[in-house]
Design a protein around this motif. Sequence first.
Motif, PDB file in Angstrom:
ATOM      1  N   THR A  44       9.245 -34.427 -34.240  1.00 36.77           N
ATOM      2  CA  THR A  44       9.002 -33.822 -32.933  1.00 36.77           C
ATOM      3  C   THR A  44      10.173 -32.956 -32.502  1.00 36.77           C
ATOM      4  O   THR A  44       9.988 -31.868 -31.942  1.00 36.77           O
ATOM      5  CB  THR A  44       8.756 -34.914 -31.876  1.00 36.77           C
ATOM      6  N   TRP A  53       9.062 -24.104 -30.614  1.00 36.06           N
ATOM      7  CA  TRP A  53       8.157 -24.069 -31.771  1.00 36.06           C
ATOM      8  C   TRP A  53       6.829 -24.728 -31.420  1.00 36.06           C
ATOM      9  O   TRP A  53       5.762 -24.213 -31.758  1.00 36.06           O
ATOM     10  CB  TRP A  53       8.801 -24.779 -32.951  1.00 36.06           C
ATOM     11  N   HIS A  54       6.857 -25.884 -30.774  1.00 37.80           N
ATOM     12  CA  HIS A  54       5.628 -26.585 -30.397  1.00 37.80           C
ATOM     13  C   HIS A  54       4.760 -25.728 -29.479  1.00 37.80           C
ATOM     14  O   HIS A  54       3.535 -25.671 -29.640  1.00 37.80           O
ATOM     15  CB  HIS A  54       5.974 -27.901 -29.698  1.00 37.80           C
ATOM     16  N   ASN A  55       5.395 -25.078 -28.513  1.00 29.62           N
ATOM     17  CA  ASN A  55       4.629 -24.286 -27.545  1.00 29.62           C
ATOM     18  C   ASN A  55       4.004 -23.045 -28.172  1.00 29.62           C
ATOM     19  O   ASN A  55       2.987 -22.540 -27.684  1.00 29.62           O
ATOM     20  CB  ASN A  55       5.537 -23.867 -26.386  1.00 29.62           C
ATOM     21  N   ARG A  90       2.916 -22.730 -31.418  1.00 31.42           N
ATOM     22  CA  ARG A  90       2.083 -22.946 -32.594  1.00 31.42           C
ATOM     23  C   ARG A  90       0.664 -23.323 -32.208  1.00 31.42           C
ATOM     24  O   ARG A  90       0.435 -24.333 -31.545  1.00 31.42           O
ATOM     25  CB  ARG A  90       2.668 -24.050 -33.486  1.00 31.42           C
ATOM     26  N   PRO A  93      -3.183 -24.791 -32.970  1.00 29.26           N
ATOM     27  CA  PRO A  93      -3.637 -25.864 -33.855  1.00 29.26           C
ATOM     28  C   PRO A  93      -4.244 -25.319 -35.139  1.00 29.26           C
ATOM     29  O   PRO A  93      -4.692 -24.172 -35.205  1.00 29.26           O
ATOM     30  CB  PRO A  93      -4.682 -26.598 -33.000  1.00 29.26           C
ATOM     31  N   PRO A 153       1.579 -28.714 -36.949  1.00 24.78           N
ATOM     32  CA  PRO A 153       1.429 -28.575 -35.493  1.00 24.78           C
ATOM     33  C   PRO A 153       0.364 -29.511 -34.943  1.00 24.78           C
ATOM     34  O   PRO A 153      -0.581 -29.896 -35.641  1.00 24.78           O
ATOM     35  CB  PRO A 153       1.024 -27.113 -35.322  1.00 24.78           C
ATOM     36  N   SER A 154       0.511 -29.858 -33.691  1.00 30.21           N
ATOM     37  CA  SER A 154      -0.418 -30.768 -33.037  1.00 30.21           C
ATOM     38  C   SER A 154      -1.770 -30.110 -32.806  1.00 30.21           C
ATOM     39  O   SER A 154      -1.883 -28.885 -32.674  1.00 30.21           O
ATOM     40  CB  SER A 154       0.168 -31.217 -31.692  1.00 30.21           C
ATOM     41  N   PRO A 211      -1.896 -28.326 -28.311  1.00 27.24           N
ATOM     42  CA  PRO A 211      -0.693 -27.491 -28.203  1.00 27.24           C
ATOM     43  C   PRO A 211       0.183 -27.810 -26.999  1.00 27.24           C
ATOM     44  O   PRO A 211       1.381 -27.522 -27.011  1.00 27.24           O
ATOM     45  CB  PRO A 211      -1.262 -26.061 -28.111  1.00 27.24           C
ATOM     46  N   CYS A 233       3.878 -35.822 -31.054  1.00 27.27           N
ATOM     47  CA  CYS A 233       3.052 -34.675 -30.679  1.00 27.27           C
ATOM     48  C   CYS A 233       2.745 -33.763 -31.854  1.00 27.27           C
ATOM     49  O   CYS A 233       2.035 -32.783 -31.691  1.00 27.27           O
ATOM     50  CB  CYS A 233       3.748 -33.881 -29.567  1.00 27.27           C
ATOM     51  N   ASN A 234       3.275 -34.053 -33.012  1.00 19.43           N
ATOM     52  CA  ASN A 234       2.846 -33.326 -34.202  1.00 19.43           C
ATOM     53  C   ASN A 234       1.573 -33.957 -34.742  1.00 19.43           C
ATOM     54  O   ASN A 234       1.132 -34.997 -34.267  1.00 19.43           O
ATOM     55  CB  ASN A 234       3.931 -33.382 -35.273  1.00 19.43           C
ATOM     56  N   ASP A 235       0.990 -33.312 -35.737  1.00 15.90           N
ATOM     57  CA  ASP A 235      -0.098 -33.979 -36.443  1.00 15.90           C
ATOM     58  C   ASP A 235       0.522 -34.958 -37.420  1.00 15.90           C
ATOM     59  O   ASP A 235       1.228 -34.567 -38.345  1.00 15.90           O
ATOM     60  CB  ASP A 235      -0.956 -32.957 -37.190  1.00 15.90           C
TER      61      ASP A 235
END
Length: 427
Positions: free
Chosen positions: A89, A96-98, A100, A102, A184-185, A188, A275-277
């Motif tokens: 995470t 990066w999370h914001n 990417r 799905p 990525p989750s 998102p 929150c990742n896959d």
Amino acid sequence: MRWPVVKTGGLGLAAMAYVVIDYLRIISPTWHERLQPLLWSFLALVAVTRVPFYRHWSVEFRAVIPFLASMMLMLSALLFEALNVRFVTAVLGLDWHNARPPLPDSGQWLLLALNEKLPEAVVEILRAHIIGLHHYLMLFIMLAFSVLFDSVKAPALGLGARYMFTMAVGRLLRAVTFASTILPSARPWCASSHYSIIPRHPHRWAQKYYAPYASDTDAIRQVIQRDMAYADCGNYSVEYHPDWGSMSFLIDFLRPTTSEGSSWYSLLKKAGGGCNDLVYSGHMLVAVLTAMAWTEAYGGYSSALLWLLVIHSVQREIRERHHYSVDCVVAIYVGILLWKMTGFIWSVKGGTRDGRLAKLGKIQGRLVQAAKDCDMDEVRELLKDVELRNEEGPRKGGSKVMWLFASGTMFFSLTIVILAFALTSDG
């Protein structure tokens, strides 16, 4: 898959009553508040009253060490998993999370298409939160307690040891799998809502080995040809380094911030489900292991119904985008294979063939005489005695020791039930 024949459907009825009454929390909270304490009180009272009549305490005593060892392994696996959840995470940073989207998931597309084709009532059933993680844990606990009624083969601690050992191995494999490639989750917004305090910029490892080559096709081609990182990493903020003493080596993995306190353990408690896959689904692993244990140990129509609930959980995990379809599919076959591989810890099958033949030889004369007299009750009692002796073997220790062990086991088990029910009620 083998579906054993059972003597009674009492356990299945109790399990389904638990699921139905707990679902009242959604459709009728008032009745849920009334019936749920009554059900649990009734089940606990019935279990306690059966303790004096339980004949397998010596078998349970021999299963204590494997049970405790499996519990320690499972706790260690959960700690290792929590470390990896935080790492995947935090390593790439919040930006990066914001940014990417799905991954494309054909399973999600299929469910959306079915919503347009199926009757509305069926779609509502598929959307309903009928069963969750805490239900599967409780169903397994009910299965283990059913040894008191001879519905399941003793020892219950052996069954619990197999369940926890299998889950521990599954959790370790899961942690290694999702930490190998960061995905990525399917939601998102998850990282922003749950991990707004993690650093926004990537870790120095990601700055050097990933960020410069993430989207530039020429840069990707160059790093493949050179097989060495070459791009300029740029300038990022300095990482926060608290004093964790002997656990300071975890700082590079967990990336703590000033607002998260000075304890590494309290930071891990906030990791949650990540929150990742996370390939594969931990929820579905628990569900499949419970269904496998139920099928092997108890069987019957309740096992088929439990597998239907597992399938319902699968489509709901995908529908609500807690996981991609691949996570649920992998969890199913990994759970089945792992359970099949751990039969050496506990098995519904009895002792060895040679052991059974030896014990039958000792009662051959009595068995033949009972058969000549057509005394079927005596035959059944003799065969039952062979089975019981095959399971228990010679008794060790005095009755007081066994009574203390029985009392301690029941107190410990009921405490675990209460804690599991309280701590996992939110899934």
